[in-house]
Motif scaffolding. Structure first.
Motif, mmCIF file in Angstrom:
data_model
loop_
_atom_site.group_PDB
_atom_site.id
_atom_site.type_symbol
_atom_site.label_atom_id
_atom_site.label_comp_id
_atom_site.label_asym_id
_atom_site.label_seq_id
_atom_site.Cartn_x
_atom_site.Cartn_y
_atom_site.Cartn_z
ATOM 1 N N HIS A 1 0.816 -1.216 0.000
ATOM 2 C CA HIS A 1 0.000 0.000 0.000
ATOM 3 C C HIS A 1 0.852 1.269 0.000
ATOM 4 C CE1 HIS A 1 -3.361 -2.701 1.513
ATOM 5 N NE2 HIS A 1 -3.888 -2.081 0.475
ATOM 6 N N ALA A 2 0.239 2.336 -0.502
ATOM 7 C CA ALA A 2 0.891 3.650 -0.550
ATOM 8 C C ALA A 2 0.053 4.652 0.238
ATOM 9 C CB ALA A 2 1.001 4.112 -2.004
ATOM 10 N N THR A 3 0.663 5.745 0.621
ATOM 11 C CA THR A 3 -0.079 6.831 1.273
ATOM 12 C C THR A 3 -0.145 8.008 0.299
ATOM 13 O OG1 THR A 3 1.919 7.685 2.275
ATOM 14 C CG2 THR A 3 0.660 6.059 3.550
ATOM 15 N N GLY A 4 -0.511 9.178 0.803
ATOM 16 C CA GLY A 4 -0.594 10.366 -0.050
ATOM 17 C C GLY A 4 -2.018 10.634 -0.485
ATOM 18 N N SER A 5 -2.196 11.712 -1.235
ATOM 19 C CA SER A 5 -3.542 12.118 -1.658
ATOM 20 C C SER A 5 -4.099 11.206 -2.744
ATOM 21 C CB SER A 5 -3.523 13.538 -2.241
ATOM 22 O OG SER A 5 -2.828 14.384 -1.379
ATOM 23 N N THR A 6 -3.208 10.720 -3.612
ATOM 24 C CA THR A 6 -3.671 9.998 -4.802
ATOM 25 C C THR A 6 -4.535 8.767 -4.495
ATOM 26 O OG1 THR A 6 -1.635 10.747 -5.843
ATOM 27 C CG2 THR A 6 -2.917 9.081 -7.034
ATOM 28 N N PRO A 7 -4.146 7.901 -3.543
ATOM 29 C CA PRO A 7 -4.964 6.689 -3.347
ATOM 30 C C PRO A 7 -6.225 6.892 -2.517
ATOM 31 C CG PRO A 7 -2.961 6.541 -2.025
ATOM 32 C CD PRO A 7 -2.918 7.864 -2.725
ATOM 33 N N LEU A 8 -6.491 8.113 -2.065
ATOM 34 C CA LEU A 8 -7.629 8.307 -1.145
ATOM 35 C C LEU A 8 -8.966 7.856 -1.740
ATOM 36 C CD1 LEU A 8 -6.723 11.661 0.642
ATOM 37 C CD2 LEU A 8 -6.863 9.363 1.657
ATOM 38 N N SER B 1 2.049 10.492 10.521
ATOM 39 C CA SER B 1 2.786 9.259 10.227
ATOM 40 C C SER B 1 1.969 8.452 9.216
ATOM 41 C CB SER B 1 3.027 8.435 11.493
ATOM 42 O OG SER B 1 1.816 7.834 11.924
ATOM 43 N N TYR B 2 2.673 7.627 8.478
ATOM 44 C CA TYR B 2 1.982 6.846 7.452
ATOM 45 C C TYR B 2 1.202 5.681 8.068
ATOM 46 C CZ TYR B 2 4.108 9.648 3.783
ATOM 47 O OH TYR B 2 4.448 10.675 2.946
ATOM 48 N N ARG B 3 1.643 5.220 9.249
ATOM 49 C CA ARG B 3 0.849 4.209 9.962
ATOM 50 C C ARG B 3 -0.513 4.809 10.320
ATOM 51 N NH1 ARG B 3 -0.960 -0.553 10.864
ATOM 52 N NH2 ARG B 3 1.102 -1.447 11.053
ATOM 53 N N LEU C 1 1.251 2.199 -6.106
ATOM 54 C CA LEU C 1 2.187 3.327 -6.062
ATOM 55 C C LEU C 1 1.495 4.626 -6.435
ATOM 56 C CD1 LEU C 1 5.151 1.860 -8.195
ATOM 57 C CD2 LEU C 1 5.054 1.979 -5.689
ATOM 58 N N GLY C 2 1.889 5.708 -5.777
ATOM 59 C CA GLY C 2 1.648 7.050 -6.307
ATOM 60 C C GLY C 2 2.955 7.498 -6.929
ATOM 61 N N ILE C 3 3.029 8.725 -7.349
ATOM 62 C CA ILE C 3 4.286 9.212 -7.917
ATOM 63 C C ILE C 3 4.545 10.653 -7.473
ATOM 64 C CG2 ILE C 3 3.121 9.865 -10.092
ATOM 65 C CD1 ILE C 3 5.828 9.157 -11.515
ATOM 66 N N GLY C 4 5.795 10.927 -7.145
ATOM 67 C CA GLY C 4 6.163 12.299 -6.797
ATOM 68 C C GLY C 4 6.342 13.135 -8.050
ATOM 69 N N GLU C 5 6.282 14.433 -7.900
ATOM 70 C CA GLU C 5 6.457 15.308 -9.074
ATOM 71 C C GLU C 5 7.851 15.146 -9.670
ATOM 72 O OE1 GLU C 5 5.202 19.390 -8.064
ATOM 73 O OE2 GLU C 5 3.773 18.412 -6.711
ATOM 74 N N GLY D 1 9.276 12.188 -9.848
ATOM 75 C CA GLY D 1 9.361 10.804 -10.327
ATOM 76 C C GLY D 1 9.609 9.785 -9.239
ATOM 77 N N HIS D 2 9.604 10.232 -7.974
ATOM 78 C CA HIS D 2 9.884 9.230 -6.930
ATOM 79 C C HIS D 2 8.737 8.233 -6.802
ATOM 80 C CE1 HIS D 2 8.152 12.003 -3.514
ATOM 81 N NE2 HIS D 2 7.247 11.110 -3.832
ATOM 82 N N ILE D 3 9.111 7.030 -6.423
ATOM 83 C CA ILE D 3 8.134 5.993 -6.051
ATOM 84 C C ILE D 3 8.535 5.537 -4.658
ATOM 85 C CG2 ILE D 3 7.276 5.196 -8.279
ATOM 86 C CD1 ILE D 3 9.475 3.080 -8.332
ATOM 87 N N GLY D 4 7.560 5.350 -3.764
ATOM 88 C CA GLY D 4 7.924 5.270 -2.354
ATOM 89 C C GLY D 4 8.651 6.581 -2.086
ATOM 90 N N PHE D 5 9.706 6.515 -1.319
ATOM 91 C CA PHE D 5 10.539 7.723 -1.169
ATOM 92 C C PHE D 5 11.871 7.518 -1.866
ATOM 93 C CE2 PHE D 5 8.025 9.469 2.584
ATOM 94 C CZ PHE D 5 7.584 10.581 1.877
ATOM 95 N N LYS E 1 -0.324 18.584 -11.831
ATOM 96 C CA LYS E 1 1.080 18.652 -11.368
ATOM 97 C C LYS E 1 1.854 17.393 -11.744
ATOM 98 C CE LYS E 1 0.632 21.750 -7.457
ATOM 99 N NZ LYS E 1 0.435 21.773 -6.015
ATOM 100 N N LYS E 2 1.135 16.308 -12.014
ATOM 101 C CA LYS E 2 1.817 15.048 -12.353
ATOM 102 C C LYS E 2 1.990 14.879 -13.862
ATOM 103 C CE LYS E 2 1.961 14.024 -7.989
ATOM 104 N NZ LYS E 2 1.181 13.058 -7.249
ATOM 105 N N ALA E 3 1.452 15.807 -14.649
ATOM 106 C CA ALA E 3 1.500 15.651 -16.112
ATOM 107 C C ALA E 3 2.929 15.621 -16.670
ATOM 108 C CB ALA E 3 0.661 16.727 -16.791
HETATM 109 C C1 F6R Z 1 3.534 7.507 -0.304
HETATM 110 C C2 F6R Z 1 4.610 7.508 -1.248
HETATM 111 C C3 F6R Z 1 4.861 8.609 -2.202
HETATM 112 C C4 F6R Z 1 3.589 9.218 -2.793
HETATM 113 C C5 F6R Z 1 3.934 10.383 -3.713
HETATM 114 C C6 F6R Z 1 2.700 11.057 -4.264
HETATM 115 O O1 F6R Z 1 3.518 6.323 0.470
HETATM 116 O O2 F6R Z 1 5.338 6.578 -1.237
HETATM 117 O O3 F6R Z 1 5.686 8.140 -3.236
HETATM 118 O O4 F6R Z 1 2.904 8.231 -3.504
HETATM 119 O O5 F6R Z 1 4.686 11.322 -3.018
HETATM 120 O O6 F6R Z 1 1.992 11.662 -3.235
HETATM 121 P P1 F6R Z 1 0.548 12.290 -3.499
HETATM 122 O O7 F6R Z 1 -0.347 11.161 -3.810
HETATM 123 O O8 F6R Z 1 0.201 12.939 -2.181
HETATM 124 O O9 F6R Z 1 0.702 13.242 -4.620
#
Ligand code: F6R
Length: 242
Positions: free
Chosen positions: A33-40, A78-80, A129-133, A135-139, A200-202
């Motif tokens: 599982h992932a956290t962040g706004s995307t999987p909500l 926290s992500y927990r 997975l979500g993705i950072g702006e 390109g990160h996956i996880g951290f 922002k992810k485009a």
């Molecule tokens: C979260 C994680 C991060 C997020 C990424 C996108 O567990 O691993 O890679 O998926 O930062 O975050 P949001 O969805 O908030 O844009």
């Protein structure tokens, strides 16, 4: 890679369908599982499906991607805490089978034990997975080796800035380090879902899907995985040329 582009609402429903199918076939699946706004939206959909009896997490084991260093599970950032609030507290999962890297015990032994626990559980069947702006996956920030397993990382300024929106005290409160599954840990999953929403992810989604596979864009490694489904809304897909 299978790429699905639809409205934000629909991609949550379509991704949820993949969970219904997997859990019907394998009720004791291991989910990443992932956290962040995307999987909500997806988590809300999965909670609904569980409450309606379409899926059960009774025999599921869960491993989260990452956790901030210094925050324990009672900290509301926290992500927990996030996982409990947004998914685990509302489904029939056994909490003893939900794992998030420790942000408190970050010893080399504790970090290495995370990969061993995943392996002992039989490996991850489906990693979200979500993705950072950037390109990160996880951290796994840009230039993380593709061979990396679970490890501690220093967060980039851009990631801390992006995540500061959720901390009452702003960027100064955002931890500087995190523990994350490595790129190899993610790639070891049997199947992967990556979700991306919003404008922002485009730019990064164009690089991930149309650019070269490079450690500089961690998510580009997904081009090499045999079973990846990318769910994007129209805004995240806006810069794709094909
Ligand atoms: C979260 C994680 C991060 C997020 C990424 C996108 O567990 O691993 O890679 O998926 O930062 O975050 P949001 O969805 O908030 O844009």
């Amino acid at each position: 890679m299978k790429v699905i582009i639809d409205s934000r609402e629909n991609i949550a429903k379509l991704a949820a369908k993949q969970y219904i199918e997997l859990l019907a076939k394998k009720p004791n699946a291991v989910l990443g599982h992932a956290t962040g706004s995307t999987p909500l939206d997806l988590y809300a959909e999965l909670v609904k499906l569980c409450k309606e009896g379409w899926i059960s997490y009774k025999d599921v084991t869960s491993f989260n991607l990452d956790e901030y260093v210094g925050l324990d599970g009672s900290h509301d950032q926290s992500y927990r805490y996030f996982m409990n609030e947004n998914l685990f507290n509302h489904i029939d999962i056994d909490k003893a089978k939900t794992f998030v890297p420790s942000g408190i015990d970050t010893s080399a032994a504790a970090v290495a034990a995370y990969d061993k626990a995943i392996e002992a559980a039989g490996g991850i069947d489906l990693q979200l997975l979500g993705i950072g702006e950037n390109g990160h996956i996880g951290f796994n920030e840009p230039d993380t080796p593709f061979g990396s397993l679970t490890h501690m990382v220093e967060l980039t300024e851009s990631t801390r800035k992006a995540n500061s929106r959720l901390f009452a005290g702003g960027i100064d409160e955002v931890p500087t380090h995190a523990v994350t599954m490595g790129v190899k840990t993610v790639m070891n999953a049997k199947s992967i879902i990556l979700m991306a929403t919003g404008p922002k992810k485009a730019p990064i989604m164009k690089e991930v899907l149309e650019g070269p596979v490079t450690e500089h864009v961690p998510a580009s490694v997904l081009q090499l995985h045999p079973s990846v489904t990318i769910y994007m809304d129209y805004e995240a897909a806006a810069q794709l040329s094909k």
